[in-house]
Every structure is written in structure tokens, then in C-alpha cells.
Scaffold this motif. Structure first.
Motif, short mmCIF file in Angstrom:
data_model
loop_
_atom_site.label_atom_id
_atom_site.label_comp_id
_atom_site.label_asym_id
_atom_site.label_seq_id
_atom_site.Cartn_x
_atom_site.Cartn_y
_atom_site.Cartn_z
N ASP A 92 0.82 -1.22 0.00
CA ASP A 92 0.00 0.00 0.00
C ASP A 92 0.85 1.27 0.00
OD1 ASP A 92 -2.34 -1.57 0.30
OD2 ASP A 92 -2.01 -1.67 2.47
N VAL A 93 2.09 1.16 0.46
CA VAL A 93 2.90 2.36 0.74
C VAL A 93 3.17 3.20 -0.50
CG1 VAL A 93 4.99 3.21 1.85
CG2 VAL A 93 4.02 1.03 2.55
N GLY A 94 3.56 2.54 -1.60
CA GLY A 94 3.87 3.28 -2.81
C GLY A 94 2.70 4.09 -3.31
N ALA A 95 1.49 3.52 -3.20
CA ALA A 95 0.29 4.24 -3.63
C ALA A 95 0.01 5.42 -2.72
CB ALA A 95 -0.91 3.28 -3.65
N ILE A 96 0.12 5.21 -1.41
CA ILE A 96 -0.13 6.28 -0.44
C ILE A 96 0.82 7.45 -0.66
CG2 ILE A 96 0.04 6.89 2.01
CD1 ILE A 96 -1.06 4.08 2.62
N MET A 97 2.08 7.14 -1.00
CA MET A 97 3.09 8.19 -1.17
C MET A 97 3.20 8.68 -2.62
SD MET A 97 6.00 6.98 1.58
CE MET A 97 6.77 8.61 1.62
N GLY A 98 2.30 8.19 -3.48
CA GLY A 98 2.19 8.74 -4.83
C GLY A 98 3.24 8.30 -5.83
N VAL A 99 3.90 7.17 -5.61
CA VAL A 99 4.93 6.72 -6.56
C VAL A 99 4.54 5.45 -7.31
CG1 VAL A 99 6.77 7.76 -5.18
CG2 VAL A 99 6.21 5.34 -4.85
N ASN A 100 3.37 4.91 -6.98
CA ASN A 100 2.89 3.71 -7.66
C ASN A 100 2.02 4.12 -8.84
OD1 ASN A 100 1.61 1.30 -8.49
ND2 ASN A 100 1.65 0.47 -6.41
N ARG A 101 2.47 3.83 -10.06
CA ARG A 101 1.72 4.23 -11.26
C ARG A 101 0.48 3.39 -11.47
NH1 ARG A 101 5.60 4.01 -16.20
NH2 ARG A 101 6.38 2.17 -15.11
N TRP A 102 0.37 2.26 -10.76
CA TRP A 102 -0.71 1.31 -11.02
C TRP A 102 -1.79 1.34 -9.94
CZ3 TRP A 102 0.88 0.44 -15.67
CH2 TRP A 102 2.26 0.37 -15.94
N GLN A 109 11.34 -0.87 2.82
CA GLN A 109 11.62 -0.05 4.00
C GLN A 109 10.49 -0.20 5.03
OE1 GLN A 109 14.39 1.48 4.69
NE2 GLN A 109 15.40 1.46 2.69
N HIS A 110 9.26 -0.30 4.53
CA HIS A 110 8.11 -0.53 5.41
C HIS A 110 8.28 -1.84 6.17
CE1 HIS A 110 3.75 -0.90 6.47
NE2 HIS A 110 3.98 -2.19 6.25
N ASN A 128 3.51 1.37 16.29
CA ASN A 128 2.56 1.88 15.29
C ASN A 128 1.73 0.71 14.76
OD1 ASN A 128 3.59 4.56 15.41
ND2 ASN A 128 5.31 3.92 14.12
N GLU A 129 0.64 0.41 15.43
CA GLU A 129 -0.13 -0.79 15.12
C GLU A 129 -0.83 -0.75 13.77
OE1 GLU A 129 -2.68 -1.69 18.40
OE2 GLU A 129 -1.00 -2.21 19.73
N PHE A 130 -0.85 0.42 13.14
CA PHE A 130 -1.45 0.52 11.80
C PHE A 130 -0.47 0.01 10.73
CE2 PHE A 130 0.47 4.57 12.99
CZ PHE A 130 1.37 4.78 11.96
N MET A 131 0.78 -0.24 11.12
CA MET A 131 1.77 -0.76 10.18
C MET A 131 1.83 -2.28 10.30
SD MET A 131 4.92 1.96 10.52
CE MET A 131 5.76 1.35 9.05
N MET A 132 1.54 -2.98 9.19
CA MET A 132 1.57 -4.43 9.21
C MET A 132 2.28 -4.96 7.98
SD MET A 132 -2.65 -4.64 9.22
CE MET A 132 -2.64 -6.30 9.71
N VAL A 181 6.56 6.40 7.82
CA VAL A 181 5.72 6.30 9.03
C VAL A 181 4.78 7.49 9.12
CG1 VAL A 181 5.73 6.29 11.55
CG2 VAL A 181 7.40 4.91 10.29
N GLU A 182 5.30 8.68 8.84
CA GLU A 182 4.47 9.88 8.91
C GLU A 182 3.35 9.86 7.88
OE1 GLU A 182 3.11 13.26 10.60
OE2 GLU A 182 4.78 12.04 11.31
N ALA A 183 3.68 9.44 6.67
CA ALA A 183 2.68 9.38 5.59
C ALA A 183 1.60 8.35 5.90
CB ALA A 183 3.36 9.06 4.26
N GLU A 184 2.01 7.19 6.39
CA GLU A 184 1.06 6.13 6.73
C GLU A 184 0.18 6.55 7.92
OE1 GLU A 184 2.63 2.22 7.16
OE2 GLU A 184 4.00 2.43 5.46
N LYS A 185 0.79 7.18 8.90
CA LYS A 185 0.04 7.63 10.09
C LYS A 185 -1.03 8.64 9.69
CE LYS A 185 0.78 9.57 14.71
NZ LYS A 185 1.80 10.10 15.66
N ASN A 186 -0.66 9.59 8.84
CA ASN A 186 -1.61 10.59 8.37
C ASN A 186 -2.75 9.95 7.59
OD1 ASN A 186 -2.48 13.41 7.54
ND2 ASN A 186 -1.98 12.55 5.54
#
Length: 304
Positions: free
Chosen positions: A18-28, A131-132, A86-90, A169-174
Motif C-alpha cells: 500500500d505504501v507506494g500508492a499512499i506516497m504517490g509513486v505507484n503508477r498502477w 523499508q516498510h 505503530n499498530e497501523f503498520m503491518m 511512518v508519517e505518511a502512513e500515520k496521516n
């Protein structure tokens, strides 16, 4: 756990994919699609595509090949991992590397994406994913074993980057707190997920309602019409080329020039003629017919 339970479990946090999409680098995949994945009710397991099937099937092969080429021993880790604070990170990692504080991720890559893996290159979304996982696991490094185009094997190492991890972590938390938990979707985009979300959210139609649009939407409507006209022009130009190629092929199924192949293949399909079914078997038609309600979007000019 079974597949349905596993899918529901994934909605309890943010995973590496999910991380790449959340941070805007996943084109798909877009942030909106991740939001829908985390908030929509899952009632059934949808059939996986070919890419997902072969990715899972070849995971063991890639892990074994990695061990052969590097001499490192790996071990499966079949459980959902959750960050200690950070329990939202799995994450579900593919393998742990025995004797090292490292993990291994296995992936199959389409030939169309081969350039993203040339030399020392690694796609940004994969780097963020690793990294996640390293943050969730507390690992120092992550190896990637990739099969590119079904015939080229590569492996690469990604070392832990504390600065990048803090950004992740900051991007995922937000995203988790301000969007998923509050059920406030991120900015709308052009994804199919966004379209389905709008259709589902606003499915109750009130024909008596009229909305006075904000002034800013006048420019958006003009832009929309202009783009539609451009698409129409391009579609017509495309169709002309297509028809000329079909005419050149005639009754042939394929044609070739240099490194291009043109295919005009015959396809047989069986469809139910609803008109005939209704006329000849009205009771059966009535029994199997299901009414569906959808909303059609259009823009038209009106006179005042």
C-alpha cells in the motif's frame, strides 16, 4: 486463516504493497484505491488474476534460487506481522534470512517493466515496500529476488534508511488516522475505485433536487467538453488507421512488418438473446431478470 479472513485482516492496517500508492509513486494504484480497499466491506474472495497466481506459485522457486546463488538460507514466515508501537503498520514478508537481521521479498516482473530493474535500479514503490517491512520487522536490510519477463533472475539488496522510514511512518500515520479511521476519503482521482465509491455512496436518486454548482465548475465543465472533443477526434483518427490495417489484412488473421504484428482474430461468443427469451419463455425471463439501477453522467448545454 482462510483467504477471506486474511483479506479482512489486511483491512486492520497498512501493508507494504500500500505504501507506494499512499506516497504517490505507484503508477498502477492510487491513494483512493487504498482507501477503498481498507474501508469497503469484504464478503467474498474474488478470483485472482494470472499475475497474482504466478507470483504466488513462483515464490518458492525464487526463494530457492536466491539461496543457491547467494548461499544464504531462508525460512518462511507465514503470519501477519504488526509494528510494536505503530499498530497501523503491518506486513506479510516472504522469507526471513537465517543468521542475519534481514528479510527476502520475491517478485515476478513483467517484461514491460524490465527497464525499471536495469543495473542497480529498483522501482521506488518496491523500495518503499521494503523499508516498510524493515520497520515492521526491525530488520537492517531487505533482499529482492526478481524474475523479469519470465526468464531473467536478479537479486538486489536494500539497506535500511532511517530518514526514508520516518517519512513513510508519517505518511502512513496521516493516511490511517485522517482518512481510514475518520472515513474521510482522500482526493478524488480517475480510478475505477473512485467511480465505484461515488456510485455506491450516492445511489439514492432524488429527481426533484437541483444543485447550484460553484463558479469554479464552469471552467471544469469547459475543460471536460474540450477533452471529450479531443478524445473523439483521436478516436476517429485511430479508427481510420485500424480500418486501413483491417483492409490490408483482408481474410488473413495476422500481418507482420519489422518488429510489429497486426492481428485481426476471429472470436466466437455465445450470448442470450433476451428479446427471444422474453417472447418464447416469459415466465423464465421474469424469474431470471434482475433489475439494476445505475446513474448515467452527461453534460449538455441548456438555454435560459
Amino acid at each position: 486463516m482462510d483467504k477471506l479472513q486474511w483479506l479482512k485482516e489486511r483491512q486492520n492496517g497498512i501493508g507494504g504493497s500500500d505504501v507506494g500508492a499512499i506516497m504517490g509513486v505507484n503508477r498502477w494504484k492510487s491513494p483512493f484505491e487504498v482507501y477503498v480497499d481498507k474501508t469497503e466491506e469484504i464478503t467474498e474472495v474474488k478470483e485472482s488474476g494470472e499475475l497474482s497466481y504466478w507470483g504466488n506459485t513462483l515464490e518458492e522457486v525464487l526463494a530457492r534460487e536466491f539461496s543457491i546463488r547467494t548461499g544464504k538460507k531462508v525460512r518462511k514466515n507465514n503470519r501477519q506481522l504488526i509494528h510494536k508501537t505503530n499498530e497501523f503498520m503491518m506486513g506479510n514478508i516472504d522469507r526471513r534470512i537465517i543468521g542475519e537481521n534481514s528479510i527476502l521479498e520475491c517478485t515476478t516482473v513483467s517484461a514491460f517493466k524490465a527497464k525499471e530493474w536495469e543495473g542497480e535500479e529498483i522501482p521506488p514503490s518496491v523500495i518503499l515496500q521494503c523499508q516498510h517491512y524493515m520497520e515492521v520487522m526491525g530488520a537492517d536490510s531487505c533482499y529482492i529476488a526478481a524474475l523479469i519477463g519470465g526468464q531473467r533472475f536478479v537479486y538486489k539488496e536494500i539497506e535500511r534508511d532511517e530518514e526514508l522510514i520516518s517519512m513513510i511512518v508519517e505518511a502512513e500515520k496521516n493516511f490511517w488516522i485522517n482518512h481510514v479511521q475518520k472515513r474521510i476519503p482522500p482526493k478524488l482521482d480517475g480510478s475505477e475505485a473512485a467511480s465505484k465509491y461515488l456510485s455506491k455512496t450516492f445511489r439514492n436518486i432524488d429527481a426533484s433536487l437541483r444543485v447550484n454548482l460553484k463558479a469554479e465548475y464552469k471552467d471544469k465543465i469547459s475543460e471536460y467538453i474540450d477533452i471529450k472533443n479531443q478524445i473523439k477526434t483521436l478516436d476517429e483518427a485511430l479508427k481510420i488507421i485500424e480500418n486501413n490495417l483491417k483492409n490490408e489484412l483482408g481474410n488473413a488473421e495476422k500481418g507482420e512488418i519489422d518488429n510489429f504484428q497486426v492481428i485481426w482474430k476471429g472470436i466466437t461468443s455465445n450470448r442470450i438473446d433476451s428479446k427471444v427469451l422474453k417472447e418464447k419463455y416469459p415466465d423464465i425471463y421474469k424469474e431470471i431478470c434482475r433489475q439494476s439501477i445505475s446513474r448515467r453522467f452527461e453534460i449538455k448545454e441548456i438555454s435560459h
